[in-house]
Design a protein around this motif. Structure first.
Motif, PDB file in Angstrom:
ATOM      1  N   SER A 105     -31.004  53.202 125.336  1.00 17.57           N
ATOM      2  CA  SER A 105     -30.703  51.935 124.667  1.00 17.57           C
ATOM      3  C   SER A 105     -29.308  51.438 125.016  1.00 17.57           C
ATOM      4  N   ILE A 106     -28.360  52.350 125.200  1.00 16.71           N
ATOM      5  CA  ILE A 106     -27.013  51.955 125.597  1.00 16.71           C
ATOM      6  C   ILE A 106     -27.021  51.383 127.014  1.00 16.71           C
ATOM      7  N   VAL A 107     -27.696  52.057 127.928  1.00 18.67           N
ATOM      8  CA  VAL A 107     -27.747  51.572 129.314  1.00 18.67           C
ATOM      9  C   VAL A 107     -28.404  50.194 129.374  1.00 18.67           C
ATOM     10  N   CYS A 108     -29.422  49.985 128.530  1.00 16.35           N
ATOM     11  CA  CYS A 108     -30.151  48.713 128.541  1.00 16.35           C
ATOM     12  C   CYS A 108     -29.492  47.636 127.681  1.00 16.35           C
ATOM     13  N   GLY A 109     -28.368  47.949 127.053  1.00 18.16           N
ATOM     14  CA  GLY A 109     -27.643  46.946 126.294  1.00 18.16           C
ATOM     15  C   GLY A 109     -28.185  46.682 124.909  1.00 18.16           C
ATOM     16  N   ILE A 110     -29.020  47.571 124.393  1.00 21.06           N
ATOM     17  CA  ILE A 110     -29.604  47.385 123.058  1.00 21.06           C
ATOM     18  C   ILE A 110     -28.700  47.979 121.987  1.00 21.06           C
ATOM     19  N   VAL A 111     -28.018  49.059 122.326  1.00 22.83           N
ATOM     20  CA  VAL A 111     -27.097  49.735 121.413  1.00 22.83           C
ATOM     21  C   VAL A 111     -25.707  49.741 122.044  1.00 22.83           C
ATOM     22  N   ASN A 112     -24.692  49.473 121.254  1.00 29.28           N
ATOM     23  CA  ASN A 112     -23.316  49.493 121.761  1.00 29.28           C
ATOM     24  C   ASN A 112     -22.782  50.925 121.799  1.00 29.28           C
ATOM     25  N   ARG A 113     -22.145  51.284 122.885  1.00 27.35           N
ATOM     26  CA  ARG A 113     -21.524  52.601 122.998  1.00 27.35           C
ATOM     27  C   ARG A 113     -20.209  52.613 122.233  1.00 27.35           C
ATOM     28  N   SER A 114     -19.806  53.786 121.770  1.00 25.84           N
ATOM     29  CA  SER A 114     -18.512  53.907 121.107  1.00 25.84           C
ATOM     30  C   SER A 114     -17.384  54.064 122.105  1.00 25.84           C
ATOM     31  N   SER A 115     -17.676  54.694 123.232  1.00 21.03           N
ATOM     32  CA  SER A 115     -16.682  54.856 124.300  1.00 21.03           C
ATOM     33  C   SER A 115     -17.406  55.130 125.602  1.00 21.03           C
ATOM     34  N   GLY A 116     -16.647  55.032 126.709  1.00 17.82           N
ATOM     35  CA  GLY A 116     -17.209  55.321 128.015  1.00 17.82           C
ATOM     36  C   GLY A 116     -17.642  54.069 128.762  1.00 17.82           C
ATOM     37  N   THR A 117     -18.085  54.265 129.992  1.00 20.58           N
ATOM     38  CA  THR A 117     -18.526  53.160 130.841  1.00 20.58           C
ATOM     39  C   THR A 117     -19.907  53.450 131.405  1.00 20.58           C
ATOM     40  N   VAL A 118     -20.654  52.372 131.643  1.00 19.60           N
ATOM     41  CA  VAL A 118     -21.967  52.458 132.282  1.00 19.60           C
ATOM     42  C   VAL A 118     -22.026  51.417 133.376  1.00 19.60           C
ATOM     43  N   MET A 119     -22.335  51.842 134.591  1.00 19.46           N
ATOM     44  CA  MET A 119     -22.488  50.948 135.734  1.00 19.46           C
ATOM     45  C   MET A 119     -23.936  50.980 136.197  1.00 19.46           C
ATOM     46  N   VAL A 120     -24.516  49.806 136.396  1.00 20.53           N
ATOM     47  CA  VAL A 120     -25.884  49.684 136.904  1.00 20.53           C
ATOM     48  C   VAL A 120     -25.807  49.042 138.284  1.00 20.53           C
ATOM     49  N   ASP A 121     -26.012  49.855 139.296  1.00 19.61           N
ATOM     50  CA  ASP A 121     -25.894  49.410 140.690  1.00 19.61           C
ATOM     51  C   ASP A 121     -24.574  48.670 140.924  1.00 19.61           C
ATOM     52  N   GLY A 122     -23.504  49.214 140.343  1.00 16.88           N
ATOM     53  CA  GLY A 122     -22.171  48.646 140.534  1.00 16.88           C
ATOM     54  C   GLY A 122     -21.778  47.595 139.518  1.00 16.88           C
ATOM     55  N   HIS A 123     -22.688  47.203 138.635  1.00 17.74           N
ATOM     56  CA  HIS A 123     -22.398  46.181 137.625  1.00 17.74           C
ATOM     57  C   HIS A 123     -22.079  46.852 136.292  1.00 17.74           C
ATOM     58  N   ASP A 124     -20.935  46.555 135.728  1.00 10.59           N
ATOM     59  CA  ASP A 124     -20.560  47.080 134.419  1.00 10.59           C
ATOM     60  C   ASP A 124     -21.420  46.414 133.344  1.00 10.59           C
ATOM     61  N   ILE A 125     -22.042  47.217 132.484  1.00 14.35           N
ATOM     62  CA  ILE A 125     -22.969  46.636 131.506  1.00 14.35           C
ATOM     63  C   ILE A 125     -22.243  45.801 130.456  1.00 14.35           C
TER      64      ILE A 125
END
Length: 308
Positions: free
Chosen positions: A49-69
């Protein structure tokens, strides 16, 4: 090549103080099938859900094919198809309308030929004009998969995709998953049917209590952590295991007909070749051999037990 998905230091703590994810670091490669396994409540769905933008992360980064979520959400989300665990479909839509609408949400031009092919691949073509409320649970789940594929994503999340689907249709779905992978789509799945992960996955990740326990190529994982058994049907019965074979930890069946040798990659026990030589030296002959490898399910259960 940059990963399809790169997760760095991701944590999720709710207002209640519950930590659902703790410092997750994980890279998903382009074009692989990655199985994320874990018990109920381990954090699988939260991470997806965090990777898909449904839930907000508390910390950290997620990149999808180079795009920051966070900074480039639209570009990142357009690359992702999601089949959630819960059935969320508009009951009074037709199957065709549901897929067409999902495609339009991502700004894609109508493509009736593509929608037709997806429905045929999912064995839904004869239901294209049926209202979703009239479908069985298994068919509704297939509609969910179709909706996720309608905008031609490069990354597909399948969260328990075959729950409630009969065996024959499950096989059809996995045939489609294989063809998607062959076309270059990256697939991340969670499943309670661990035999599916064993059959389909290139790599396996195990998550427990919000932490990644292990990430490993499936074949290497089974080689390193899998248990093997060698069963030998003896020509002559034994009363006891000879002292010369004590170092092998052999188990003698109650009737004295069968010896069983259990070993694994991490064991310090001698190998099978050494055992066979020592059996010959002890004048023990066998008429048949049978081997058995532990399943991915057994490995998973042992890993979670150790991590708990």
């Amino acid at each position: 090549m940059q990963p399809a998905i790169s997760i760095s230091g991701v944590s999720k703590t709710y207002a209640s103080g519950f930590s659902a994810l703790k410092d997750i670091n994980l890279d998903i490669r382009h074009g692989e099938i990655f199985a994320l396994l874990g018990p109920n409540g381990a954090g699988k769905t939260t991470l997806i859900s965090i990777v898909c933008g449904i839930v907000n992360r508390s910390s950290g980064t997620v990149m999808v094919d180079g795009h920051d979520i966070g900074r480039d959400y639209r570009a990142a989300r357009a690359l992702i198809g999601l089949v959630p665990q819960e059935l969320t479909v508009e009951s009074f839509e037709t199957v065709w309308a549901a897929l067409s609408y999902s495609r339009g949400l991502f700004g894609k031009a109508p493509n009736p030929a593509l929608i037709e092919q997806i429905l045929k691949d999912l064995s839904l073509w004869d239901k294209r004009d049926a209202k979703i409320i009239t479908l069985s649970g298994g068919m509704k789940r297939r509609v969910m998969i179709g909706k996720a594929l309608a905008h031609e994503p490069k990354i597909l999340f399948l969260d328990e995709p075959t729950a409630g689907v009969d065996v024959e249709l499950r096989q059809d779905m996995w045939a489609m998953v294989r063809s998607l992978r062959e076309s270059g789509v990256t697939i991340i799945l969670t499943t309670h049917y661990i035999e599916e992960a064993e059959e389909m996955a290139d790599r396996v990740g195990v998550i427990n209590r919000g932490e990644i326990v292990l990430v490993e190529d499936k074949d290497e994982l089974m080689r390193k952590l899998g248990r093997k058994q060698l069963r030998m049907e003896l020509r002559k019965k034994l009363d006891t295991v000879p002292p010369s074979l004590a170092g092998y930890g052999l188990e003698l069946s109650p009737d004295g007909d069968t010896l069983t040798y259990t070993y694994d990659h991490q064991s310090d026990r001698p190998g099978v070749a050494s055992l066979l030589r020592d059996l010959e030296a002890a004048d023990i002959a066998f008429r048949d051999l049978d081997t058995e490898n532990s399943s991915l399910e057994e490995i998973f259960v042992n890993l979670v037990r150790k991590a708990s």
